[in-house]
Design a protein around this motif. Sequence first.
Motif, PDB file in Angstrom:
ATOM      1  N   GLN A   5       0.876  -1.239  -0.010  1.00  0.00           N
ATOM      2  CA  GLN A   5      -0.028  -0.013  -0.027  1.00  0.00           C
ATOM      3  C   GLN A   5       0.900   1.214   0.055  1.00  0.00           C
ATOM      4  OE1 GLN A   5      -2.358  -0.965   3.448  1.00  0.00           O
ATOM      5  NE2 GLN A   5      -4.153  -1.528   2.275  1.00  0.00           N
ATOM      6  N   GLY A   6       2.143   1.235   0.715  1.00  0.00           N
ATOM      7  CA  GLY A   6       2.802   2.377   0.837  1.00  0.00           C
ATOM      8  C   GLY A   6       3.706   2.687  -0.691  1.00  0.00           C
ATOM      9  N   TRP A   7       3.852   1.681  -1.192  1.00  0.00           N
ATOM     10  CA  TRP A   7       4.255   1.578  -2.699  1.00  0.00           C
ATOM     11  C   TRP A   7       3.649   2.251  -3.637  1.00  0.00           C
ATOM     12  CZ3 TRP A   7       3.851  -0.629  -7.645  1.00  0.00           C
ATOM     13  CH2 TRP A   7       4.901  -0.337  -8.222  1.00  0.00           C
ATOM     14  N   ASP A   8       2.207   1.575  -3.530  1.00  0.00           N
ATOM     15  CA  ASP A   8       1.156   2.229  -4.264  1.00  0.00           C
ATOM     16  C   ASP A   8       0.885   3.653  -4.258  1.00  0.00           C
ATOM     17  OD1 ASP A   8       0.826  -0.444  -5.375  1.00  0.00           O
ATOM     18  OD2 ASP A   8      -1.122  -0.924  -4.187  1.00  0.00           O
ATOM     19  N   ALA A  12       1.152   6.474  -7.056  1.00  0.00           N
ATOM     20  CA  ALA A  12      -0.056   7.481  -7.269  1.00  0.00           C
ATOM     21  C   ALA A  12       0.469   8.845  -7.068  1.00  0.00           C
ATOM     22  CB  ALA A  12      -1.104   7.156  -6.059  1.00  0.00           C
ATOM     23  N   ALA A  13       1.312   9.150  -6.326  1.00  0.00           N
ATOM     24  CA  ALA A  13       1.776  10.386  -5.914  1.00  0.00           C
ATOM     25  C   ALA A  13       2.688  10.974  -7.067  1.00  0.00           C
ATOM     26  CB  ALA A  13       2.603  10.607  -4.632  1.00  0.00           C
ATOM     27  N   VAL A  14       3.483  10.083  -7.775  1.00  0.00           N
ATOM     28  CA  VAL A  14       4.087  10.366  -8.992  1.00  0.00           C
ATOM     29  C   VAL A  14       3.297  10.877 -10.130  1.00  0.00           C
ATOM     30  CG1 VAL A  14       5.764   9.511 -10.595  1.00  0.00           C
ATOM     31  CG2 VAL A  14       6.168   9.154  -8.193  1.00  0.00           C
ATOM     32  N   TRP A  15       2.202  10.132 -10.155  1.00  0.00           N
ATOM     33  CA  TRP A  15       1.102  10.122 -11.264  1.00  0.00           C
ATOM     34  C   TRP A  15       0.463  11.559 -11.077  1.00  0.00           C
ATOM     35  CZ3 TRP A  15       1.379   8.321 -16.064  1.00  0.00           C
ATOM     36  CH2 TRP A  15       2.147   7.195 -16.067  1.00  0.00           C
ATOM     37  N   LEU A  32      10.824   3.732  -8.527  1.00  0.00           N
ATOM     38  CA  LEU A  32       9.995   3.113  -7.684  1.00  0.00           C
ATOM     39  C   LEU A  32      10.110   1.619  -8.327  1.00  0.00           C
ATOM     40  CD1 LEU A  32       7.529   5.755  -7.259  1.00  0.00           C
ATOM     41  CD2 LEU A  32       8.697   4.674  -5.481  1.00  0.00           C
ATOM     42  N   ALA A  33       9.888   1.440  -9.464  1.00  0.00           N
ATOM     43  CA  ALA A  33      10.172  -0.166  -9.916  1.00  0.00           C
ATOM     44  C   ALA A  33      10.908  -1.043  -9.224  1.00  0.00           C
ATOM     45  CB  ALA A  33       9.955   0.010 -11.509  1.00  0.00           C
ATOM     46  N   THR A  34      12.377  -0.127  -9.174  1.00  0.00           N
ATOM     47  CA  THR A  34      13.490  -0.986  -8.796  1.00  0.00           C
ATOM     48  C   THR A  34      13.400  -1.364  -7.329  1.00  0.00           C
ATOM     49  OG1 THR A  34      14.788   1.077  -8.006  1.00  0.00           O
ATOM     50  CG2 THR A  34      14.957   0.313 -10.172  1.00  0.00           C
ATOM     51  N   GLU A  35      12.338  -0.990  -6.603  1.00  0.00           N
ATOM     52  CA  GLU A  35      12.207  -1.300  -5.263  1.00  0.00           C
ATOM     53  C   GLU A  35      11.390  -2.646  -5.278  1.00  0.00           C
ATOM     54  OE1 GLU A  35      10.064   1.499  -3.043  1.00  0.00           O
ATOM     55  OE2 GLU A  35      11.508   2.997  -3.703  1.00  0.00           O
ATOM     56  N   ARG A  36      10.787  -3.148  -6.379  1.00  0.00           N
ATOM     57  CA  ARG A  36       9.966  -4.298  -6.435  1.00  0.00           C
ATOM     58  C   ARG A  36      11.058  -5.500  -6.833  1.00  0.00           C
ATOM     59  NH1 ARG A  36       4.340  -2.979  -5.206  1.00  0.00           N
ATOM     60  NH2 ARG A  36       4.094  -5.215  -6.504  1.00  0.00           N
ATOM     61  N   PRO A  37      10.578  -6.868  -6.961  1.00  0.00           N
ATOM     62  CA  PRO A  37      11.563  -7.852  -7.411  1.00  0.00           C
ATOM     63  C   PRO A  37      11.578  -7.734  -8.904  1.00  0.00           C
ATOM     64  CG  PRO A  37       9.986  -8.617  -5.995  1.00  0.00           C
ATOM     65  CD  PRO A  37       9.390  -7.283  -6.153  1.00  0.00           C
ATOM     66  N   HIS A  38      12.788  -8.142  -9.490  1.00  0.00           N
ATOM     67  CA  HIS A  38      13.018  -8.286 -10.842  1.00  0.00           C
ATOM     68  C   HIS A  38      11.539  -8.838 -11.603  1.00  0.00           C
ATOM     69  CE1 HIS A  38      14.820  -8.058 -14.936  1.00  0.00           C
ATOM     70  NE2 HIS A  38      14.741  -9.284 -15.006  1.00  0.00           N
ATOM     71  N   ARG A  42       3.382  -5.581 -11.638  1.00  0.00           N
ATOM     72  CA  ARG A  42       3.108  -4.077 -11.073  1.00  0.00           C
ATOM     73  C   ARG A  42       4.029  -3.055 -11.446  1.00  0.00           C
ATOM     74  NH1 ARG A  42      -0.324  -1.759  -7.588  1.00  0.00           N
ATOM     75  NH2 ARG A  42       0.456  -0.144  -8.658  1.00  0.00           N
ATOM     76  N   ALA A  43       5.363  -3.440 -11.352  1.00  0.00           N
ATOM     77  CA  ALA A  43       6.491  -2.431 -11.579  1.00  0.00           C
ATOM     78  C   ALA A  43       6.505  -2.189 -13.192  1.00  0.00           C
ATOM     79  CB  ALA A  43       7.607  -2.972 -11.005  1.00  0.00           C
ATOM     80  N   LEU A  44       6.384  -3.531 -13.942  1.00  0.00           N
ATOM     81  CA  LEU A  44       6.601  -3.220 -15.241  1.00  0.00           C
ATOM     82  C   LEU A  44       5.306  -2.616 -15.779  1.00  0.00           C
ATOM     83  CD1 LEU A  44       7.440  -7.145 -15.887  1.00  0.00           C
ATOM     84  CD2 LEU A  44       8.789  -5.146 -16.369  1.00  0.00           C
ATOM     85  N   PHE A  45       4.152  -2.812 -15.236  1.00  0.00           N
ATOM     86  CA  PHE A  45       2.728  -2.120 -15.667  1.00  0.00           C
ATOM     87  C   PHE A  45       2.938  -0.339 -15.502  1.00  0.00           C
ATOM     88  CE2 PHE A  45      -1.227  -0.360 -14.258  1.00  0.00           C
ATOM     89  CZ  PHE A  45      -1.856  -0.080 -15.327  1.00  0.00           C
ATOM     90  N   GLU A  46       3.461  -0.321 -14.458  1.00  0.00           N
ATOM     91  CA  GLU A  46       3.791   1.527 -14.286  1.00  0.00           C
ATOM     92  C   GLU A  46       4.724   2.021 -15.180  1.00  0.00           C
ATOM     93  OE1 GLU A  46       1.546   3.140 -12.262  1.00  0.00           O
ATOM     94  OE2 GLU A  46       0.623   1.310 -11.074  1.00  0.00           O
ATOM     95  N   SER A  47       5.890   1.092 -15.208  1.00  0.00           N
ATOM     96  CA  SER A  47       6.953   1.510 -16.054  1.00  0.00           C
ATOM     97  C   SER A  47       6.437   1.945 -17.586  1.00  0.00           C
ATOM     98  CB  SER A  47       8.116   0.694 -16.009  1.00  0.00           C
ATOM     99  OG  SER A  47       8.818   0.695 -14.774  1.00  0.00           O
ATOM    100  N   ALA A  48       5.340   0.828 -18.102  1.00  0.00           N
ATOM    101  CA  ALA A  48       4.847   0.869 -19.293  1.00  0.00           C
ATOM    102  C   ALA A  48       3.754   2.100 -19.513  1.00  0.00           C
ATOM    103  CB  ALA A  48       3.934  -0.179 -19.536  1.00  0.00           C
ATOM    104  N   GLY A  49       3.067   2.370 -18.285  1.00  0.00           N
ATOM    105  CA  GLY A  49       2.014   3.537 -18.293  1.00  0.00           C
ATOM    106  C   GLY A  49       3.088   4.890 -18.531  1.00  0.00           C
TER     107      GLY A  49
END
Length: 166
Positions: A5-8, A12-15, A32-38, A42-49
């Motif tokens: 939830q903190g990551w989400d 959201a704050a960046v968007w 932020l994506a680098t904080e998630r596992p490779h 979700r990290a890939l989705f946010e980077s795509a967006g």
Amino acid sequence: MDETQGWDARVAAVWDEAVLSDEERIVAIDALATERPHGDARALFESAGARDSAGHEVEAEAFYRAALDAGLDDEHRPQAVIQLASTLRNLGRVAESVELLEEQLAAQPTGPYADATAAFLALALASSGDPHRATAVALRALVPHLPRYHRSVHAYADELEQLPPR
């Protein structure tokens, strides 16, 4: 608030940050994506967006496909399909866009993203040269929101779908 939830919230704050340029938003989302596992979906989705929003559709496509392959949750999967299909339409691959959206709508004809899927399908169909079918799809998505005339609007949508593309 758990870690996800903190990551989400930070995503959201960046968007929501209006003063960021497109390129700054990509850098912030990627950080932020680098904080998630490779390979995290979700990290890939946010980077795509972030790339899609910046007009980097070719890069966005690869990230969307990777996110979908990695297994997005029920909240983000339909969003990724819609966004990928929109990207494909913008790249001139309209038939592929239509196919993805039709599959998504068939898989989830109801739910929070059904109307959005129908809206983007209508856009893709219009881009494909089939405005009658596009209008029919849009009308069917609108029917549940009408106070009356459900049967009539459905019938008109059926008639439109019988007309040949232009």
